[in-house]
Design a protein around this motif. Structure first.
Motif, mmCIF file in Angstrom:
data_model
loop_
_atom_site.group_PDB
_atom_site.id
_atom_site.type_symbol
_atom_site.label_atom_id
_atom_site.label_comp_id
_atom_site.label_asym_id
_atom_site.label_seq_id
_atom_site.Cartn_x
_atom_site.Cartn_y
_atom_site.Cartn_z
ATOM 1 N N ARG A 137 0.824 -1.208 0.000
ATOM 2 C CA ARG A 137 0.000 0.000 0.000
ATOM 3 C C ARG A 137 0.856 1.255 0.000
ATOM 4 O O ARG A 137 0.547 2.236 -0.683
ATOM 5 C CB ARG A 137 -0.934 -0.006 1.220
ATOM 6 N N GLY A 138 1.936 1.248 0.767
ATOM 7 C CA GLY A 138 2.806 2.416 0.809
ATOM 8 C C GLY A 138 3.397 2.744 -0.543
ATOM 9 O O GLY A 138 3.460 3.910 -0.947
ATOM 10 N N GLU A 139 3.829 1.708 -1.280
ATOM 11 C CA GLU A 139 4.388 1.920 -2.620
ATOM 12 C C GLU A 139 3.307 2.363 -3.598
ATOM 13 O O GLU A 139 3.508 3.286 -4.389
ATOM 14 C CB GLU A 139 5.042 0.621 -3.107
ATOM 15 N N ALA A 140 2.142 1.700 -3.565
ATOM 16 C CA ALA A 140 1.074 2.027 -4.516
ATOM 17 C C ALA A 140 0.586 3.457 -4.340
ATOM 18 O O ALA A 140 0.314 4.154 -5.330
ATOM 19 C CB ALA A 140 -0.082 1.045 -4.352
ATOM 20 N N LEU A 141 0.474 3.920 -3.105
ATOM 21 C CA LEU A 141 0.012 5.287 -2.881
ATOM 22 C C LEU A 141 0.965 6.299 -3.495
ATOM 23 O O LEU A 141 0.527 7.306 -4.089
ATOM 24 C CB LEU A 141 -0.114 5.554 -1.375
ATOM 25 N N GLN A 142 2.272 6.078 -3.390
ATOM 26 C CA GLN A 142 3.232 7.023 -3.963
ATOM 27 C C GLN A 142 3.103 7.069 -5.486
ATOM 28 O O GLN A 142 3.168 8.140 -6.097
ATOM 29 C CB GLN A 142 4.648 6.637 -3.552
ATOM 30 N N ILE A 143 2.928 5.885 -6.100
ATOM 31 C CA ILE A 143 2.791 5.835 -7.549
ATOM 32 C C ILE A 143 1.503 6.514 -7.986
ATOM 33 O O ILE A 143 1.474 7.324 -8.916
ATOM 34 C CB ILE A 143 2.812 4.372 -8.038
ATOM 35 N N ASN A 144 0.397 6.190 -7.311
ATOM 36 C CA ASN A 144 -0.902 6.725 -7.711
ATOM 37 C C ASN A 144 -0.995 8.231 -7.536
ATOM 38 O O ASN A 144 -1.600 8.926 -8.360
ATOM 39 C CB ASN A 144 -2.017 6.053 -6.903
ATOM 40 N N LEU A 145 -0.406 8.749 -6.449
ATOM 41 C CA LEU A 145 -0.532 10.166 -6.136
ATOM 42 C C LEU A 145 0.592 11.013 -6.722
ATOM 43 O O LEU A 145 0.447 12.228 -6.860
ATOM 44 C CB LEU A 145 -0.565 10.353 -4.618
ATOM 45 N N GLY A 146 1.725 10.388 -7.040
ATOM 46 C CA GLY A 146 2.867 11.161 -7.527
ATOM 47 C C GLY A 146 3.505 12.004 -6.454
ATOM 48 O O GLY A 146 4.160 13.020 -6.733
ATOM 49 N N GLU A 147 3.336 11.600 -5.196
ATOM 50 C CA GLU A 147 3.962 12.303 -4.080
ATOM 51 C C GLU A 147 4.251 11.299 -2.977
ATOM 52 O O GLU A 147 3.729 10.181 -2.970
ATOM 53 C CB GLU A 147 3.059 13.426 -3.564
ATOM 54 N N GLY A 148 5.104 11.708 -2.044
ATOM 55 C CA GLY A 148 5.475 10.831 -0.944
ATOM 56 C C GLY A 148 6.961 10.908 -0.676
ATOM 57 O O GLY A 148 7.716 11.601 -1.376
ATOM 58 N N PRO A 149 7.458 10.217 0.342
ATOM 59 C CA PRO A 149 8.874 10.295 0.701
ATOM 60 C C PRO A 149 9.804 9.817 -0.406
ATOM 61 O O PRO A 149 10.900 10.368 -0.582
ATOM 62 C CB PRO A 149 8.967 9.389 1.936
ATOM 63 N N CYS A 150 9.398 8.795 -1.162
ATOM 64 C CA CYS A 150 10.223 8.302 -2.271
ATOM 65 C C CYS A 150 10.400 9.384 -3.334
ATOM 66 O O CYS A 150 11.506 9.617 -3.837
ATOM 67 C CB CYS A 150 9.579 7.052 -2.863
ATOM 68 N N VAL A 151 9.302 10.054 -3.686
ATOM 69 C CA VAL A 151 9.344 11.119 -4.684
ATOM 70 C C VAL A 151 10.209 12.271 -4.194
ATOM 71 O O VAL A 151 11.054 12.804 -4.927
ATOM 72 C CB VAL A 151 7.918 11.611 -5.007
ATOM 73 N N GLN A 152 10.028 12.663 -2.939
ATOM 74 C CA GLN A 152 10.828 13.750 -2.376
ATOM 75 C C GLN A 152 12.304 13.384 -2.347
ATOM 76 O O GLN A 152 13.173 14.223 -2.649
ATOM 77 C CB GLN A 152 10.343 14.083 -0.961
ATOM 78 N N ALA A 153 12.616 12.138 -1.997
ATOM 79 C CA ALA A 153 14.015 11.716 -1.937
ATOM 80 C C ALA A 153 14.683 11.808 -3.297
ATOM 81 O O ALA A 153 15.847 12.208 -3.413
ATOM 82 C CB ALA A 153 14.103 10.288 -1.402
ATOM 83 N N LEU A 154 13.956 11.442 -4.359
ATOM 84 C CA LEU A 154 14.507 11.560 -5.700
ATOM 85 C C LEU A 154 14.727 13.021 -6.079
ATOM 86 O O LEU A 154 15.764 13.380 -6.639
ATOM 87 C CB LEU A 154 13.570 10.903 -6.714
ATOM 88 N N ARG A 155 13.756 13.855 -5.778
ATOM 89 C CA ARG A 155 13.833 15.261 -6.192
ATOM 90 C C ARG A 155 14.923 16.022 -5.443
ATOM 91 O O ARG A 155 15.616 16.846 -6.022
ATOM 92 C CB ARG A 155 12.477 15.937 -5.991
ATOM 93 N N GLN A 156 15.071 15.751 -4.148
ATOM 94 C CA GLN A 156 16.059 16.519 -3.389
ATOM 95 C C GLN A 156 17.407 15.816 -3.293
ATOM 96 O O GLN A 156 18.336 16.333 -2.688
ATOM 97 C CB GLN A 156 15.525 16.829 -1.992
ATOM 98 N N ARG A 157 17.498 14.609 -3.911
ATOM 99 C CA ARG A 157 18.757 13.880 -3.999
ATOM 100 C C ARG A 157 19.346 13.577 -2.625
ATOM 101 O O ARG A 157 20.550 13.657 -2.405
ATOM 102 C CB ARG A 157 19.769 14.666 -4.836
ATOM 103 N N ALA A 158 18.475 13.193 -1.701
ATOM 104 C CA ALA A 158 18.931 12.913 -0.335
ATOM 105 C C ALA A 158 17.887 12.048 0.358
ATOM 106 O O ALA A 158 16.713 12.041 -0.024
ATOM 107 C CB ALA A 158 19.128 14.211 0.441
ATOM 108 N N PRO A 159 18.295 11.308 1.388
ATOM 109 C CA PRO A 159 17.322 10.504 2.131
ATOM 110 C C PRO A 159 16.224 11.362 2.753
ATOM 111 O O PRO A 159 16.436 12.531 3.106
ATOM 112 C CB PRO A 159 18.171 9.841 3.220
ATOM 113 N N VAL A 160 15.050 10.777 2.878
ATOM 114 C CA VAL A 160 13.933 11.404 3.583
ATOM 115 C C VAL A 160 13.573 10.486 4.739
ATOM 116 O O VAL A 160 13.136 9.351 4.534
ATOM 117 C CB VAL A 160 12.719 11.608 2.652
#
Length: 248
Positions: A64-87
């Protein structure tokens, strides 16, 4: 980081001959952590997760945690990619922590995810088009990770990257593209169909698809399948959610 630690190299060597090496690494990470976490691993071709492969989901919260990030296009994974650092989001009820992804935080906590920790292994130099592997840990209680668990998770993320780099067919400098298998090809097909029908860009088509998936409380793959195979035509803007519906 100068390179993977010897522990990561040893892990990669241990699982190199597995049929599903990334899944094996995810399961090994789950077992190695001292705390109780679910483990998800995503390979993304861009920071919006518009093109991605879910490599593994281990534990009750990861799917569920992974699916929500994909469906919404937001979340800690997305932020980590954008800011190039762990969240390291130790409390998803804290608006100061989740201000970049409030909808994800609300829906994640409704599914008993109260902390999430995203560790990116990055490729590329443009933050807007960042590609890379992200190991995300999900937990049903608030609080920080221990240093020992953080090191173990990083070692497993580095080991997964080493396995990807040595996978047959990997292209130099294009790790994400080499591993973006057609697991979720129907989503990309649906984006093309929407773009053509509505005369909009593919980015706008993805936003429209996500908006409809959100208001219909369904996932992108299910909605995309209906568009591509059942000839569903989306209206120009999503319908409001039915009366009495919730965000969970």
């Amino acid at each position: 980081m100068n390179g993977p630690r010897p522990e990561a190299v040893a892990l990669a060597a241990r699982y190199a001959d597995q049929t599903r090496p990334a899944h094996s690494i995810g399961k090994a990470c789950h077992a190695a952590l001292r705390g109780s976490y679910s483990v998800g691993m995503t390979l993304a071709a861009d920071a919006a997760l518009a093109r991605r492969v879910s490599l593994c989901a281990v534990g009750p919260l990861a799917d569920r945690g992974e699916a929500l990030q994909i469906n919404l296009g937001e979340g800690p994974c997305v932020q980590a990619l954008r800011q190039r650092a762990p969240v390291l989001a130790e409390n998803l009820d804290d608006p100061d922590t989740t201000h970049q992804w409030p909808v994800y935080a609300k829906r994640a906590t409704a599914h008993h995810i109260h902390a999430a920790f995203a560790l990116p292994i990055l490729h590329g130099t443009d933050p807007a088009r960042q590609a890379g592997l992200v190991l995300t840990l999900y937990r049903d209680r608030r609080g920080p990770m221990t240093d020992a668990d953080l090191r173990a998770a990083q070692d497993h993320a580095d080991a997964a990257e080493l396995l990807l780099l040595t996978a047959p067919g990997s292209a130099d400098g294009d790790l994400a593209h080499a591993w973006l298998l057609p697991t979720h090809a129907v989503v990309h097909q649906a984006i093309g169909v929407i773009s053509y029908r509505h005369t909009i860009t593919t980015g706008q088509a993805l936003a429209l698809l996500r908006a409809h998936a959100h208001t219909q409380d369904t996932d992108l793959t299910t909605l995309a399948h209906a568009i591509v195979h059942d000839h569903l035509v989306l209206p120009e803007s999503p319908e409001p959610p039915p009366s009495g519906s919730t965000d969970c």
